[in-house]
Design a protein around this motif. Structure first.
Motif, PDB file in Angstrom:
ATOM      1  N   GLN A 198      23.489  16.083 -19.021  1.00  0.00           N
ATOM      2  CA  GLN A 198      23.222  17.491 -18.707  1.00  0.00           C
ATOM      3  C   GLN A 198      21.739  17.698 -18.393  1.00  0.00           C
ATOM      4  OE1 GLN A 198      25.100  20.590 -21.219  1.00  0.00           O
ATOM      5  NE2 GLN A 198      26.145  18.911 -22.275  1.00  0.00           N
ATOM      6  N   TYR A 199      20.879  17.073 -19.190  1.00  0.00           N
ATOM      7  CA  TYR A 199      19.443  17.202 -18.962  1.00  0.00           C
ATOM      8  C   TYR A 199      19.018  16.526 -17.658  1.00  0.00           C
ATOM      9  CZ  TYR A 199      18.484  19.084 -23.631  1.00  0.00           C
ATOM     10  OH  TYR A 199      18.414  19.867 -24.745  1.00  0.00           O
ATOM     11  N   MET A 215       4.563   9.002 -18.442  1.00  0.00           N
ATOM     12  CA  MET A 215       5.596   9.958 -18.827  1.00  0.00           C
ATOM     13  C   MET A 215       6.923   9.698 -18.126  1.00  0.00           C
ATOM     14  SD  MET A 215       4.542  11.629 -21.276  1.00  0.00           S
ATOM     15  CE  MET A 215       6.091  12.511 -21.378  1.00  0.00           C
ATOM     16  N   ASN A 216       6.890   9.188 -16.915  1.00  0.00           N
ATOM     17  CA  ASN A 216       8.145   8.880 -16.232  1.00  0.00           C
ATOM     18  C   ASN A 216       8.884   7.738 -16.922  1.00  0.00           C
ATOM     19  OD1 ASN A 216       8.904  10.079 -13.249  1.00  0.00           O
ATOM     20  ND2 ASN A 216       6.782  10.480 -13.834  1.00  0.00           N
ATOM     21  N   VAL A 217       8.127   6.766 -17.409  1.00  0.00           N
ATOM     22  CA  VAL A 217       8.745   5.677 -18.176  1.00  0.00           C
ATOM     23  C   VAL A 217       9.326   6.225 -19.479  1.00  0.00           C
ATOM     24  CG1 VAL A 217       8.308   3.517 -19.402  1.00  0.00           C
ATOM     25  CG2 VAL A 217       7.228   3.928 -17.184  1.00  0.00           C
ATOM     26  N   ASN A 237      17.752  10.002 -16.534  1.00  0.00           N
ATOM     27  CA  ASN A 237      17.780   9.037 -15.435  1.00  0.00           C
ATOM     28  C   ASN A 237      16.750   9.428 -14.366  1.00  0.00           C
ATOM     29  OD1 ASN A 237      18.355   7.276 -13.346  1.00  0.00           O
ATOM     30  ND2 ASN A 237      20.579   7.437 -13.603  1.00  0.00           N
ATOM     31  N   MET A 238      15.522   8.881 -14.509  1.00  0.00           N
ATOM     32  CA  MET A 238      14.446   9.228 -13.587  1.00  0.00           C
ATOM     33  C   MET A 238      14.639   8.564 -12.220  1.00  0.00           C
ATOM     34  SD  MET A 238      12.909  11.392 -15.289  1.00  0.00           S
ATOM     35  CE  MET A 238      11.620  11.733 -14.086  1.00  0.00           C
ATOM     36  N   PHE A 283      17.546   8.520 -10.732  1.00  0.00           N
ATOM     37  CA  PHE A 283      18.344   9.569 -10.096  1.00  0.00           C
ATOM     38  C   PHE A 283      17.457  10.744  -9.696  1.00  0.00           C
ATOM     39  CE2 PHE A 283      20.638  13.614 -10.620  1.00  0.00           C
ATOM     40  CZ  PHE A 283      21.647  13.453  -9.685  1.00  0.00           C
ATOM     41  N   PHE A 284      16.536  11.129 -10.589  1.00  0.00           N
ATOM     42  CA  PHE A 284      15.625  12.245 -10.311  1.00  0.00           C
ATOM     43  C   PHE A 284      14.835  12.003  -9.025  1.00  0.00           C
ATOM     44  CE2 PHE A 284      11.413  14.145 -10.495  1.00  0.00           C
ATOM     45  CZ  PHE A 284      11.693  15.465 -10.814  1.00  0.00           C
ATOM     46  N   TRP A 285      14.199  10.828  -8.929  1.00  0.00           N
ATOM     47  CA  TRP A 285      13.355  10.565  -7.763  1.00  0.00           C
ATOM     48  C   TRP A 285      14.184  10.324  -6.500  1.00  0.00           C
ATOM     49  CZ3 TRP A 285       8.778  12.259  -7.512  1.00  0.00           C
ATOM     50  CH2 TRP A 285       7.978  12.331  -8.657  1.00  0.00           C
ATOM     51  N   LYS A 286      15.413   9.839  -6.659  1.00  0.00           N
ATOM     52  CA  LYS A 286      16.298   9.739  -5.493  1.00  0.00           C
ATOM     53  C   LYS A 286      16.616  11.138  -4.952  1.00  0.00           C
ATOM     54  CE  LYS A 286      18.640   5.314  -6.257  1.00  0.00           C
ATOM     55  NZ  LYS A 286      19.933   4.653  -6.584  1.00  0.00           N
ATOM     56  N   GLU A 287      16.849  12.088  -5.882  1.00  0.00           N
ATOM     57  CA  GLU A 287      17.118  13.461  -5.469  1.00  0.00           C
ATOM     58  C   GLU A 287      15.913  14.067  -4.766  1.00  0.00           C
ATOM     59  OE1 GLU A 287      20.011  15.530  -5.754  1.00  0.00           O
ATOM     60  OE2 GLU A 287      20.747  13.459  -5.848  1.00  0.00           O
ATOM     61  N   ILE A 288      14.719  13.788  -5.273  1.00  0.00           N
ATOM     62  CA  ILE A 288      13.504  14.257  -4.602  1.00  0.00           C
ATOM     63  C   ILE A 288      13.364  13.582  -3.245  1.00  0.00           C
ATOM     64  CG2 ILE A 288      10.981  14.359  -4.705  1.00  0.00           C
ATOM     65  CD1 ILE A 288      12.352  16.213  -6.703  1.00  0.00           C
ATOM     66  N   GLY A 289      13.672  12.289  -3.203  1.00  0.00           N
ATOM     67  CA  GLY A 289      13.562  11.535  -1.950  1.00  0.00           C
ATOM     68  C   GLY A 289      14.477  12.050  -0.858  1.00  0.00           C
ATOM     69  N   LYS A 290      15.634  12.598  -1.253  1.00  0.00           N
ATOM     70  CA  LYS A 290      16.574  13.132  -0.272  1.00  0.00           C
ATOM     71  C   LYS A 290      15.997  14.327   0.496  1.00  0.00           C
ATOM     72  CE  LYS A 290      20.732  11.712  -2.817  1.00  0.00           C
ATOM     73  NZ  LYS A 290      21.907  12.196  -3.607  1.00  0.00           N
TER      74      LYS A 290
END
Length: 507
Positions: free
Chosen positions: A301-302, A420-422, A431-432, A434-441
């Motif tokens: 959820q987070y 902090m990302n680690v 799941n960072m 996933f986070f950065w993939k979403e930003i990358g999109k």
């Protein structure tokens, strides 16, 4: 609650929009009417006195966590004791802050350095006394503001903020034109703070009818709150060092003019921070509810929530940062601050660009607090803040305001960009990747605006205001269309459309 959430976000952006208008219209007038010396003194003393806000000891940020605990169990008696404890604690803290601040006001030369003249030191002392009183009252008001936020009454909260934003320039500007200086500005701020306290107190007592009891204090709860709040206090110390210690360093190494330059850059940086926290702040109660429920999939959820909010923050801050890179220098020198502030553009870039990583992830701070796992961030940030001070002093001596900003930029990149990302990924199990993939999109939609921006900077000289405004409008349209078509997902497009026209099924 959904209506409160949506209205809270919309009102937040209205407040921010009006704040930007005020920044563009009122602040340039204020800076020019005060002059570089008085403005530098105002921003220096304000930054130093803000250290007294540390007397909240992090208790303000801990209220939501403990409120969620009692509210989830429908323990009204426990909630009453919690409110009583917080109220008494903040009364004591406000008194201590007041005494300490008034004592320090007798030593302006030791605090602000020998680079200031005798007249500037005397004025600094008066400013300090008024601002100390303001901080003390703000500490008391902050507990009621936290209560309003815990009950998710975002509409009232944002209306109060809106009134404060509007009243300040409408009262200050006539006084400045009449010849009053920065002392009158802080007197007006004090009046607004008292007004906010009265409104929050009235709303909590008469409308929310909050339970409050000064009996049956739970010592174990006080100890738990103190431990939890201690690490929030470290975070506050870090923020003060990162965003205000540079002014103090500059006052000792370079003098008041470099402080004024840094002050202008700080105002620009503050706008970016404000836009970032606008969305994440209204999600604090939801984050704490997820932690209180402790569902098996709370980490998922987070992850989804952080990516969702991060994308929106990135798209908004992307517009602001690209726009500032293209149009910021002309804006600062010709519109905002005037001649003598040319370096503020470079200082702003050093403050803003490295901070983008943390600004699109600041909902992670709320998650850490909700899970009571914010201790690591506090320790890492305090180390980086000390590192920031040590490298900023020699950089300030050599490069002035630009040097102190460089020191802050280095510490932000190391702490936020890497460590902090680690931590989010390995410890909080968010799941960072996933986070950065979403930003990358979203990056596809940035291609056209970047090309257009580069062409504007290369071939257009803003010799006329009309040309400047037309280019800004053109860039806004191109950015908006490109992001909407190539960066936004379906839900984000629906959100954009819902802000323009009401959906038929919401009648």
């Amino acid at each position: 609650m959904k209506n409160q959430l949506k209205a809270g976000i919309i009102l937040s952006y209205i407040v921010n929009g009006i704040s930007i208008i005020i920044e563009i219209v009122y602040m340039p007038i204020m800076i020019r009417l005060l002059g570089q010396s008085e403005y530098g003194l105002y921003t220096l003393v304000s930054g130093v006195v803000s250290y007294l806000s540390l007397f909240s000891l992090g208790f303000t940020g801990s209220y939501l966590r403990f409120f969620s605990r009692f509210n989830q169990k429908k323990d009204r008696e426990g909630l009453a004791s919690l409110n009583g404890m917080f109220f008494l604690i903040f009364l004591i803290l406000a008194f201590v802050a007041l005494i300490c601040g008034l004592t320090l006001s007798f030593f302006p030369k030791q605090i602000f350095g020998s680079k200031l003249s005798g007249v500037e030191l005397s004025e600094a002392r008066v400013l300090m006394i008024i601002l100390v009183i303001n901080i003390a009252i703000s500490l008391i008001s902050s507990i009621f503001d936290s209560i309003v936020s815990a009950y998710e009454q975002f509409i009232f909260q944002r209306i109060v903020s809106l009134l404060a934003v509007i009243i300040n320039p409408f009262v200050c500007l006539p006084l400045l034109l009449m010849g009053y200086g920065n002392i009158m500005i802080v007197v007006v701020s004090l009046g607004i703070t008292i007004g906010k306290l009265c409104m929050n107190l009235w709303f909590c007592v008469r409308k929310l009818k909050i339970p409050i009891s000064f009996h049956n204090f739970r010592i174990s709860l006080v100890k738990e709150m103190a431990f939890f709040s201690f690490f929030l206090l470290l975070n506050m110390i870090i923020d003060q060092i990162n965003w205000n210690v540079d002014k103090l360093i500059l006052s000792h190494t370079n003098g008041i003019k470099e402080v004024a330059i840094y002050g202008v850059a700080s105002q620009i940086n503050k706008l970016f921070i404000t836009f970032s926290v606008t969305i994440s702040s209204v999600f604090s109660p939801r984050i704490n509810r997820i932690a209180a429920d402790y569902d098996a999939d709370y980490q998922q959820q987070y992850t989804v929530l952080m990516a969702k909010i991060g994308r929106i923050q990135w798209l908004i801050l992307g517009l602001l940062s690209m726009g500032f890179i293209i149009f910021g220098k002309i804006f600062i020198v010709n519109i905002y601050a005037g001649n003598g502030y040319e370096k503020a553009y470079t200082v702003s870039l050093y403050l803003v660009i490295p901070a983008l990583i943390s600004l699109i992830q600041n909902i992670g701070i709320e998650i850490q607090r909700a899970l009571n796992m914010h201790q690591f961030r506090s320790i890492i940030y305090i180390v980086m803040a000390v590192f920031n001070v040590f490298i900023s002093i020699p950089l300030a001596e050599r490069f002035g305001a630009v040097g102190t900003a460089m020191g802050t930029a280095i510490s932000l990149i190391v702490a936020n960009g890497f460590i902090m990302n680690v931590f989010y990924h390995k410890v909080l199990k968010i799941n960072m990747i996933f986070f950065w993939k979403e930003i990358g999109k979203t990056l596809t939609g940035f291609l056209i605006p970047v090309i257009v921006g580069a062409l504007i900077m290369r071939y257009i000289s803003f010799t006329h205001l009309v040309t400047y405004i037309l280019c800004i409008v053109m860039f806004l349209v191109i950015y908006g269309l490109s992001i909407y078509c190539f960066s936004c997902n379906e839900k984000e497009r629906d959100l954009v459309l819902s802000l323009i026209v009401r959906k038929r099924n919401e009648k």
